[in-house]
Motif scaffolding. Structure first.
Motif, PDB file in Angstrom:
ATOM      1  N   ALA A  20       0.832  -1.206   0.000  1.00  0.00           N
ATOM      2  CA  ALA A  20       0.000   0.000   0.000  1.00  0.00           C
ATOM      3  C   ALA A  20       0.869   1.259   0.000  1.00  0.00           C
ATOM      4  O   ALA A  20       0.547   2.254  -0.669  1.00  0.00           O
ATOM      5  N   ALA A  21       1.968   1.230   0.739  1.00  0.00           N
ATOM      6  CA  ALA A  21       2.855   2.400   0.807  1.00  0.00           C
ATOM      7  C   ALA A  21       3.425   2.716  -0.570  1.00  0.00           C
ATOM      8  O   ALA A  21       3.520   3.890  -0.966  1.00  0.00           O
ATOM      9  N   ALA A  22       3.800   1.692  -1.311  1.00  0.00           N
ATOM     10  CA  ALA A  22       4.339   1.909  -2.662  1.00  0.00           C
ATOM     11  C   ALA A  22       3.285   2.529  -3.564  1.00  0.00           C
ATOM     12  O   ALA A  22       3.579   3.415  -4.375  1.00  0.00           O
ATOM     13  N   ILE A  23       2.052   2.091  -3.429  1.00  0.00           N
ATOM     14  CA  ILE A  23       0.968   2.659  -4.239  1.00  0.00           C
ATOM     15  C   ILE A  23       0.772   4.127  -3.866  1.00  0.00           C
ATOM     16  O   ILE A  23       0.672   4.999  -4.735  1.00  0.00           O
ATOM     17  N   LYS A  24       0.771   4.385  -2.564  1.00  0.00           N
ATOM     18  CA  LYS A  24       0.526   5.771  -2.133  1.00  0.00           C
ATOM     19  C   LYS A  24       1.682   6.688  -2.524  1.00  0.00           C
ATOM     20  O   LYS A  24       1.498   7.889  -2.697  1.00  0.00           O
ATOM     21  N   ALA A  25       2.850   6.075  -2.725  1.00  0.00           N
ATOM     22  CA  ALA A  25       3.995   6.869  -3.194  1.00  0.00           C
ATOM     23  C   ALA A  25       3.965   7.005  -4.715  1.00  0.00           C
ATOM     24  O   ALA A  25       4.835   7.658  -5.312  1.00  0.00           O
ATOM     25  N   GLY A  26       2.970   6.392  -5.346  1.00  0.00           N
ATOM     26  CA  GLY A  26       2.861   6.481  -6.803  1.00  0.00           C
ATOM     27  C   GLY A  26       3.918   5.678  -7.538  1.00  0.00           C
ATOM     28  O   GLY A  26       4.151   5.881  -8.723  1.00  0.00           O
ATOM     29  N   ASP A  27       4.539   4.720  -6.860  1.00  0.00           N
ATOM     30  CA  ASP A  27       5.632   3.947  -7.461  1.00  0.00           C
ATOM     31  C   ASP A  27       5.095   2.643  -8.066  1.00  0.00           C
ATOM     32  O   ASP A  27       4.994   1.613  -7.387  1.00  0.00           O
ATOM     33  N   VAL A  28       4.745   2.681  -9.344  1.00  0.00           N
ATOM     34  CA  VAL A  28       4.120   1.525 -10.003  1.00  0.00           C
ATOM     35  C   VAL A  28       5.016   0.294  -9.945  1.00  0.00           C
ATOM     36  O   VAL A  28       4.573  -0.801  -9.579  1.00  0.00           O
ATOM     37  N   GLU A  29       6.274   0.473 -10.320  1.00  0.00           N
ATOM     38  CA  GLU A  29       7.171  -0.683 -10.379  1.00  0.00           C
ATOM     39  C   GLU A  29       7.364  -1.339  -9.024  1.00  0.00           C
ATOM     40  O   GLU A  29       7.352  -2.567  -8.896  1.00  0.00           O
ATOM     41  N   LYS A  30       7.524  -0.507  -8.001  1.00  0.00           N
ATOM     42  CA  LYS A  30       7.730  -1.069  -6.668  1.00  0.00           C
ATOM     43  C   LYS A  30       6.468  -1.807  -6.195  1.00  0.00           C
ATOM     44  O   LYS A  30       6.540  -2.888  -5.617  1.00  0.00           O
ATOM     45  N   TRP A  34     -16.007  -2.467  -6.978  1.00  0.00           N
ATOM     46  CA  TRP A  34     -14.906  -3.448  -7.046  1.00  0.00           C
ATOM     47  C   TRP A  34     -13.743  -2.915  -6.220  1.00  0.00           C
ATOM     48  O   TRP A  34     -13.247  -1.811  -6.483  1.00  0.00           O
ATOM     49  N   THR A  35     -13.338  -3.678  -5.227  1.00  0.00           N
ATOM     50  CA  THR A  35     -12.224  -3.255  -4.366  1.00  0.00           C
ATOM     51  C   THR A  35     -11.247  -4.425  -4.221  1.00  0.00           C
ATOM     52  O   THR A  35     -11.548  -5.540  -4.634  1.00  0.00           O
ATOM     53  N   GLY A  36     -10.108  -4.142  -3.593  1.00  0.00           N
ATOM     54  CA  GLY A  36      -9.197  -5.223  -3.231  1.00  0.00           C
ATOM     55  C   GLY A  36      -8.009  -5.384  -4.170  1.00  0.00           C
ATOM     56  O   GLY A  36      -7.730  -4.559  -5.034  1.00  0.00           O
ATOM     57  N   TRP A  37      -7.312  -6.486  -3.924  1.00  0.00           N
ATOM     58  CA  TRP A  37      -6.067  -6.794  -4.632  1.00  0.00           C
ATOM     59  C   TRP A  37      -6.190  -6.743  -6.153  1.00  0.00           C
ATOM     60  O   TRP A  37      -5.346  -6.180  -6.839  1.00  0.00           O
ATOM     61  N   HIS A  38      -7.235  -7.391  -6.669  1.00  0.00           N
ATOM     62  CA  HIS A  38      -7.283  -7.550  -8.130  1.00  0.00           C
ATOM     63  C   HIS A  38      -7.617  -6.253  -8.862  1.00  0.00           C
ATOM     64  O   HIS A  38      -7.184  -6.056  -9.993  1.00  0.00           O
ATOM     65  N   LYS A  39      -8.344  -5.365  -8.181  1.00  0.00           N
ATOM     66  CA  LYS A  39      -8.590  -4.043  -8.778  1.00  0.00           C
ATOM     67  C   LYS A  39      -7.252  -3.298  -8.891  1.00  0.00           C
ATOM     68  O   LYS A  39      -6.954  -2.672  -9.918  1.00  0.00           O
ATOM     69  N   LEU A  40      -6.462  -3.381  -7.819  1.00  0.00           N
ATOM     70  CA  LEU A  40      -5.148  -2.723  -7.834  1.00  0.00           C
ATOM     71  C   LEU A  40      -4.226  -3.390  -8.856  1.00  0.00           C
ATOM     72  O   LEU A  40      -3.447  -2.719  -9.546  1.00  0.00           O
ATOM     73  N   GLU A  41      -4.338  -4.693  -8.950  1.00  0.00           N
ATOM     74  CA  GLU A  41      -3.530  -5.437  -9.936  1.00  0.00           C
ATOM     75  C   GLU A  41      -3.814  -4.909 -11.350  1.00  0.00           C
ATOM     76  O   GLU A  41      -2.891  -4.655 -12.139  1.00  0.00           O
ATOM     77  N   GLY A  49      -3.856   6.431  -9.414  1.00  0.00           N
ATOM     78  CA  GLY A  49      -4.585   7.677  -9.164  1.00  0.00           C
ATOM     79  C   GLY A  49      -5.050   7.736  -7.718  1.00  0.00           C
ATOM     80  O   GLY A  49      -4.690   6.872  -6.903  1.00  0.00           O
ATOM     81  N   ASP A  50      -5.879   8.715  -7.435  1.00  0.00           N
ATOM     82  CA  ASP A  50      -6.387   8.863  -6.059  1.00  0.00           C
ATOM     83  C   ASP A  50      -7.214   7.659  -5.635  1.00  0.00           C
ATOM     84  O   ASP A  50      -7.153   7.212  -4.490  1.00  0.00           O
ATOM     85  N   ASP A  51      -7.988   7.134  -6.586  1.00  0.00           N
ATOM     86  CA  ASP A  51      -8.826   5.976  -6.258  1.00  0.00           C
ATOM     87  C   ASP A  51      -7.975   4.806  -5.792  1.00  0.00           C
ATOM     88  O   ASP A  51      -8.310   4.127  -4.818  1.00  0.00           O
ATOM     89  N   GLU A  52      -6.890   4.583  -6.493  1.00  0.00           N
ATOM     90  CA  GLU A  52      -6.012   3.459  -6.152  1.00  0.00           C
ATOM     91  C   GLU A  52      -5.436   3.640  -4.755  1.00  0.00           C
ATOM     92  O   GLU A  52      -5.322   2.678  -3.989  1.00  0.00           O
ATOM     93  N   LYS A  53      -5.083   4.880  -4.432  1.00  0.00           N
ATOM     94  CA  LYS A  53      -4.512   5.138  -3.095  1.00  0.00           C
ATOM     95  C   LYS A  53      -5.551   4.842  -2.008  1.00  0.00           C
ATOM     96  O   LYS A  53      -5.224   4.267  -0.967  1.00  0.00           O
ATOM     97  N   LYS A  54      -6.785   5.224  -2.284  1.00  0.00           N
ATOM     98  CA  LYS A  54      -7.860   4.941  -1.317  1.00  0.00           C
ATOM     99  C   LYS A  54      -8.063   3.425  -1.183  1.00  0.00           C
ATOM    100  O   LYS A  54      -8.242   2.905  -0.087  1.00  0.00           O
ATOM    101  N   LEU A  55      -8.060   2.762  -2.331  1.00  0.00           N
ATOM    102  CA  LEU A  55      -8.260   1.306  -2.317  1.00  0.00           C
ATOM    103  C   LEU A  55      -7.137   0.592  -1.563  1.00  0.00           C
ATOM    104  O   LEU A  55      -7.380  -0.420  -0.899  1.00  0.00           O
ATOM    105  N   ALA A  56      -5.930   1.124  -1.666  1.00  0.00           N
ATOM    106  CA  ALA A  56      -4.800   0.522  -0.958  1.00  0.00           C
ATOM    107  C   ALA A  56      -5.011   0.613   0.549  1.00  0.00           C
ATOM    108  O   ALA A  56      -4.803  -0.365   1.284  1.00  0.00           O
ATOM    109  N   ASP A  57      -5.447   1.782   1.011  1.00  0.00           N
ATOM    110  CA  ASP A  57      -5.747   1.931   2.445  1.00  0.00           C
ATOM    111  C   ASP A  57      -6.862   0.984   2.878  1.00  0.00           C
ATOM    112  O   ASP A  57      -6.797   0.362   3.938  1.00  0.00           O
TER     113      ASP A  57
END
Lengths: 382, 439
Positions: free
Chosen positions: A166-176, A218-225, A235-243
């Protein structure tokens, strides 16, 4: 995954009647045929002599000798002539055995010389409690405690892993974020049947797009995947979903002490983990964007193996043949997975696994899943 | 398909008291116990199945639900009157299987096959086992009669020698020395377009029945028992038998609309069966004596182009009339063909025994339609099954001849191929499939 029936029904320790054949029981060393425990049935053309008319509930053996001139059949009837077990075609001068699991109650044994009619009947009483050793093996209680501890450990170690993701997503770091995705799922995948037993955690965290109910977000791992691999954007949605994913999984972590776990649900859970592999991982549906299916596959197998290892002391005693088979099948599937593990601990991307190799995986899952489906009965029955 | 008026030969398959299983009759389970006929189990060794019917006139076989005896000198499913439905599966033995695990599986398969062909459930049945355990029998045949189910096993060339990773042949199970010379790797024939995923196999099971559910149930349960030892390589459903082994019955038609199997070997013609179908002592290894070699070919028909072909051209392709099936120049289907009256490249002119020094094979094929091919065309054709005493002297020369010049080739394509050695029958309970080979 998700939207599957809840798995952990309380263990049914009362057994329905079972006809046990050599196919099922040859390997069990509790064969009472010819022993004092068996009921001797002497069938002739005009009689059906039974050595005892009262037997304890549970495993009942009938030692049949056809001393008549006609081929006969022997039936055990329950209420309303319900066939409990039967043996046809017992030739003149031959012997046969019936081996059945019978609950307490009143029954009739019938010999049918010439294999016609209602037969010559004898009443027989089956006494005692239920049909199985209702007094569960204390070792099973120990296995359940150990498994609960394991499930808790898996959740406890998942939280920091998913927090890092989640921290990597919130940092906007796609690869990490991509590099942390598969590892964040390991603990969950190992104990998925327990997680599913809570009903509401699984749909929020581990649902694939095609399984989302109408009107539900739709929430969770696979949405983020999908965001990371298919859209390559955060985006912002992804950061919220990570939390939210972290929070939902903390909810799961808290619930584990209250999970209803029994020896039966453990054994069935092991089988369900293999079902997960068979239906979702083999096809590449689970991680369709990241192709990290083999990491999930490995975790599913590890979780199934853990449940089995904890039940093994009882399984090995009650069904040594099954236990031997499971040992070798687990070893075989682990060896197969090991071939796809890279030096850095990640697995071959599943889109690089050819159809013929997928068939090898599928065959290995069938080879293990089939005997694993017999584990529950082996540890809790009899 | 028309039901054939066929009287069963041989004895009803009785279960044997010595067989170590609680054989539950599928029909007994649903409460028909006591109806002796419904149990379909006559005393071991009794004869004449017809005695089980009050009416001496034979019932239409398909409606009778009769049993075909499992035990005998030859495997059932070869000379047996052809049933309406087929489920055929080719299996590969898994990499980790051993000779011991394979033998163990073959013994379990034999038991299950004996039970299913007798209309009984596998193992502890479909609905009466422990509640915590999956049922032994998958259950979809509960309450259905035996439906003339036959289950026939064959062993493929790759069971004896399989090409290893380095291309060298590997003798996985110590069987190489027992490979019959007749069990060749089939040569490539002109026009073949074989899909490797629909060809070959270490073992095969042919399940034939009058009810497709019974045939599928047989394959499904054997596949399940085999898990860990074998897995299905390919399988084929078939319907509408295209060749009969009962010459007195109406000859069935293939999907091209032509009668097929007019001059097939009758299942009752013991002389022809001995000459052309059963491997004799001295033909090859002893374990194959009484057995037969099976060639399976998945033959796709170009249905759409065939259907727009003129009646004259269609009849010229076969050398017989479409309606009656009469050979050119004759009136009736069973009139002796005059091959000179047919186009020289017609199917019958090339394939007829008179043109091949009396060569005959026992055909037992089925039609198939496996959906569509994504191009709006039916994926349909003939799943050709032929049994013979020696493939090298029968199917191979015949197919070489046909592949070279048969007018039919314009409308068909061979897309799958396999070859199996089907051993002699299991003679009595306690014996098992492949016992003579592995024993």
């Amino acid at each position: 995954m998700s939207a599957r029936r809840r798995s952990t029904a309380a263990a049914l320790l009362t057994l329905a009647v079972a006809i046990a054949t050599l196919a099922g029981c040859a390997d069990k060393k509790d064969d009472k045929a010819g022993s004092a425990d068996a009921v001797t049935v002497n069938a002739t053309d005009s009689a059906c002599e039974v050595s005892k008319t009262s037997v304890p509930a549970g495993h009942v053996m009938l030692d049949i000798s056809n001393k008549g001139s006609k081929t006969t059949e022997v039936y055990v009837y329950g209420d309303g002539d319900k066939i409990i077990t039967e043996r046809e075609n017992i030739g003149p001068g031959t012997k046969a055995t019936i081996d059945a699991e019978i609950k307490a109650g009143s029954y009739e044994i019938a010999c049918k010389p010439g294999m016609v009619g209602d037969g010559i009947r004898q009443k027989i009483t089956v006494t005692g409690e239920g049909g199985a050793s209702a007094a569960a093996d204390p070792r099973l209680a120990g296995a359940v405690d150990a498994y609960r501890k394991y499930a808790q450990e898996q959740a406890d170690t998942t939280i920091p892993a998913v927090e890092a993701f989640a921290a990597a997503i919130k940092a906007g770091d796609v690869e990490k974020a991509k590099s942390l995705y598969a590892a964040s799922r390991t603990g969950w995948e190992r104990t998925e049947p327990v997680a599913e037993s809570f009903g509401d955690v699984d749909p929020k965290t581990d649902t694939r797009e095609d399984k989302v109910e109408a009107g539900k977000e739709w929430t969770g791992w696979h949405k983020l995947e999908k965001s990371l691999w298919a859209d390559a954007k955060i985006g912002d949605d992804e950061k919220k979903l990570a939390d939210q994913l972290v929070n939902d999984l903390k909810d799961w972590q808290k619930k584990i002490p209250s999970a209803e776990i029994t020896a039966t649900s453990m054994a069935n859970g092991a089988k369900e983990l293999l079902d997960e592999v068979a239906t979702n991982k083999i096809t590449g549906e689970e991680d369709r964007y990241s192709h990290t299916d083999l990491a999930d596959f490995q975790a599913n197998v590890e979780g199934a193996q853990k449940a089995y290892e904890l039940l093994k002391p009882v399984a090995a005693e009650k069904d040594p043949e099954l236990s031997k088979t499971l040992d070798s099948e687990f070893a075989a599937i682990q060896a197969l997975l090991a071939k796809y593990k890279q030096a850095d601990g990640t697995f071959t991307s599943y889109d690089k696994v050819a159809q013929a190799e997928r068939k090898t995986f599928s065959d290995a899952v069938n080879s293990l899943g089939e005997p694993l489906s017999k584990l529950a009965a082996a540890v809790v029955a009899k | 398909m028309d039901a054939e008026n066929e009287q069963q030969n041989g004895t009803p398959a009785g279960t044997d008291a010595a067989a170590p299983r609680s054989a539950v009759s599928r029909r007994a389970v649903i409460g028909w116990a006591g109806a002796g006929v419904a149990l379909g189990a006559a005393a071991v060794g009794s004869v004449a199945a017809a005695t089980r019917q009050d009416d001496p006139a034979p019932a239409p076989a398909a409606a009778s639900g009769a049993e075909v005896p499992f035990y005998g000198d030859h495997q059932a499913g070869i000379a047996t009157p052809v049933q309406d439905r087929l489920h055929f599966a080719a299996f590969d033995v898994s990499e980790k299987a051993t000779r011991e695990s394979l033998v163990k599986m073959l013994k379990e398969w034999t038991k299950a096959a004996a039970a299913m062909t007798g209309g009984r459930e596998v193992g502890t049945g479909a609905a009466t086992g422990l509640p915590e355990a999956p049922p032994d029998d998958t259950g979809e045949a509960l309450g259905l009669p035996a439906s003339r189910l036959t289950i026939t096993i064959g062993f493929g060339p790759s069971l004896f020698e399989k090409s290893g990773p380095d291309g060298q042949p590997v003798d996985r199970f110590g069987l190489k020395a027992k490979r019959p010379e007749a069990l060749i790797d089939l040569p490539a024939f002109p026009g073949d377009k074989l899909d490797p995923l629909r060809s070959g196999g270490d073992l095969c099971i042919q399940a034939c029945a009058d009810d497709p559910q019974v045939a599928v149930h047989a394959i499904r349960n054997l596949a399940r028992i085999g898990m860990g030892t074998v897995s299905i390589r390919w399988s084929q459903l078939g319907f509408g038998k295209t060749s009969s082994t009962t010459p007195d019955a109406q000859t069935p038609r293939n999907l091209m609309g032509f009668k097929d199997g007019t001059h097939n070997i009758a299942g009752t013609d013991t002389a022809k069966l001995s000459d052309h179908v059963w491997a004799a002592s001295g033909d090859g290894p002893d374990w194959m004596t009484g057995g037969s070699y099976l060639v399976a070919r998945r033959i796709r028909m170009h249905i759409e182009t065939w259907d727009r072909t003129s009646l004259k051209e269609q009849e010229d392709v076969f050398g017989r009339t479409k309606g009656e099936g009469a050979p050119f120049g004759k009136v009736k289907e069973h009139d002796d063909p005059d091959l000179k009256a047919m186009p020289a490249d017609s199917h019958v002119a090339l394939a007829h025994p008179d043109a091949n020094n009396g060569l005959m094979i026992l055909r037992r094929g089925f039609s198939f339609t496996d959906g569509t091919d994504g191009l709006g065309r039916l994926d349909a054709g003939l799943f050709f099954l032929a049994y013979q005493r020696d493939t090298r002297k029968a199917f191979v020369p015949l197919q070489q001849r046909l592949a070279g010049s048969d007018k039919l080739n314009e409308y068909i394509q061979h897309v799958g191929s396999a070859h199996f050695a089907c051993p002699a029958g299991v003679r009595k309970p306690g014996e098992w499939w492949g016992q003579a080979l592995f024993g």
